[in-house]
Scaffold this motif. Sequence first.
Motif, short mmCIF file in Angstrom:
data_model
loop_
_atom_site.label_atom_id
_atom_site.label_comp_id
_atom_site.label_asym_id
_atom_site.label_seq_id
_atom_site.Cartn_x
_atom_site.Cartn_y
_atom_site.Cartn_z
N GLY A 39 12.94 -5.86 -2.28
CA GLY A 39 11.82 -5.20 -2.97
C GLY A 39 10.50 -5.36 -2.24
N ASN A 40 10.26 -6.54 -1.67
CA ASN A 40 9.02 -6.75 -0.93
C ASN A 40 8.97 -5.92 0.34
OD1 ASN A 40 7.73 -8.66 -2.64
ND2 ASN A 40 6.93 -9.63 -0.81
N GLY A 41 10.08 -5.85 1.04
CA GLY A 41 10.12 -5.02 2.24
C GLY A 41 9.87 -3.55 1.92
N LEU A 42 10.48 -3.07 0.84
CA LEU A 42 10.26 -1.68 0.44
C LEU A 42 8.83 -1.47 -0.04
CD1 LEU A 42 13.64 -0.99 -1.40
CD2 LEU A 42 12.92 -0.18 0.87
N ALA A 43 8.26 -2.46 -0.73
CA ALA A 43 6.86 -2.36 -1.16
C ALA A 43 5.93 -2.29 0.04
CB ALA A 43 6.49 -3.54 -2.06
N ALA A 44 6.24 -3.04 1.10
CA ALA A 44 5.43 -2.99 2.32
C ALA A 44 5.46 -1.59 2.92
CB ALA A 44 5.91 -4.02 3.33
N LEU A 45 6.64 -1.00 3.00
CA LEU A 45 6.75 0.36 3.56
C LEU A 45 6.03 1.37 2.67
CD1 LEU A 45 10.48 0.33 4.73
CD2 LEU A 45 8.41 0.02 6.13
N ALA A 46 6.18 1.23 1.35
CA ALA A 46 5.50 2.14 0.43
C ALA A 46 3.98 2.00 0.54
CB ALA A 46 5.96 1.87 -1.01
N LEU A 47 3.51 0.78 0.76
CA LEU A 47 2.08 0.55 0.92
C LEU A 47 1.56 1.22 2.18
CD1 LEU A 47 -0.57 -0.66 0.02
CD2 LEU A 47 0.20 -2.87 0.88
N LEU A 48 2.32 1.15 3.26
CA LEU A 48 1.91 1.84 4.49
C LEU A 48 1.85 3.35 4.27
CD1 LEU A 48 3.95 -0.12 7.18
CD2 LEU A 48 1.56 -0.42 6.51
N ALA A 49 2.83 3.89 3.56
CA ALA A 49 2.82 5.33 3.26
C ALA A 49 1.64 5.68 2.35
CB ALA A 49 4.14 5.74 2.60
N ALA A 50 1.33 4.82 1.38
CA ALA A 50 0.21 5.07 0.48
C ALA A 50 -1.12 5.06 1.23
CB ALA A 50 0.20 4.04 -0.65
N VAL A 51 -1.28 4.11 2.15
CA VAL A 51 -2.50 4.05 2.95
C VAL A 51 -2.62 5.32 3.79
CG1 VAL A 51 -3.57 2.89 4.94
CG2 VAL A 51 -2.74 1.55 2.99
N PHE A 52 -1.52 5.73 4.41
CA PHE A 52 -1.55 6.97 5.20
C PHE A 52 -1.94 8.16 4.34
CE2 PHE A 52 0.57 10.86 6.53
CZ PHE A 52 0.07 11.01 7.81
N CYS A 53 -1.29 8.32 3.19
CA CYS A 53 -1.56 9.47 2.33
C CYS A 53 -2.99 9.46 1.78
CB CYS A 53 -0.55 9.53 1.18
SG CYS A 53 1.12 9.91 1.74
N ALA A 54 -3.49 8.28 1.43
CA ALA A 54 -4.84 8.19 0.90
C ALA A 54 -5.89 8.47 1.97
CB ALA A 54 -5.07 6.80 0.30
N ALA A 55 -5.59 8.11 3.21
CA ALA A 55 -6.57 8.27 4.28
C ALA A 55 -6.49 9.61 5.00
CB ALA A 55 -6.39 7.14 5.30
#
Length: 183
Positions: free
Chosen positions: A82-98
């Motif tokens: 779950g933590n590894g997937l959360a890290a990947l999702a966070l990277l995608a969220a940062v990309f999408c937000a920026a």
Amino acid sequence: LALPSLLAVFALLYFSAHARVGLIGYDECAYAEIAREMELRGDYIAPELNREPFFEKPPLLYWTQVLGYRLLGISPAGARLGNGLAALALLAAVFCAARRPLGERAALLAAALLGSALQFAGMAWIALTDLLLSLFLVLALACAHEAFERDRAGCAGGTRWFLLAATAAAIAVLAKGLIGLLL
């Protein structure tokens, strides 16, 4: 194509150590055991550690660990999935937000820099609550920003984005407690 490639590289980096390295420190071991006990008891509401109530942290991390156990077995890899997937999702969220305010290249660079930061990579390797909190706070902020931008521009859909922001903030509370509300 750039974002999926970036996420694939970081997935290899983050997940490569999950199965090879045992659980680290008291917190990761305790959280993994709580999730194991939840799964064995079939009680996903009241966390227990060694048959004693354990309400130090909210349940989101334990729930992700239970899902990891179901997919990968009761193991360090299952506890950390779950933590590894959360890290990947966070990277995608940062990309999408920026992406819209900064452009695709800068958004990709922001995600790459975050993903390669030693502290961030280390947090992606171990099962603690911080990445789940960070993910849902970033989602809450990104959705709130979109809601306000739509409202300012007179576009429809701002309320939906605000409700998504509120939902992400609520999930942040499930990740680490009231700090999700404060932040």
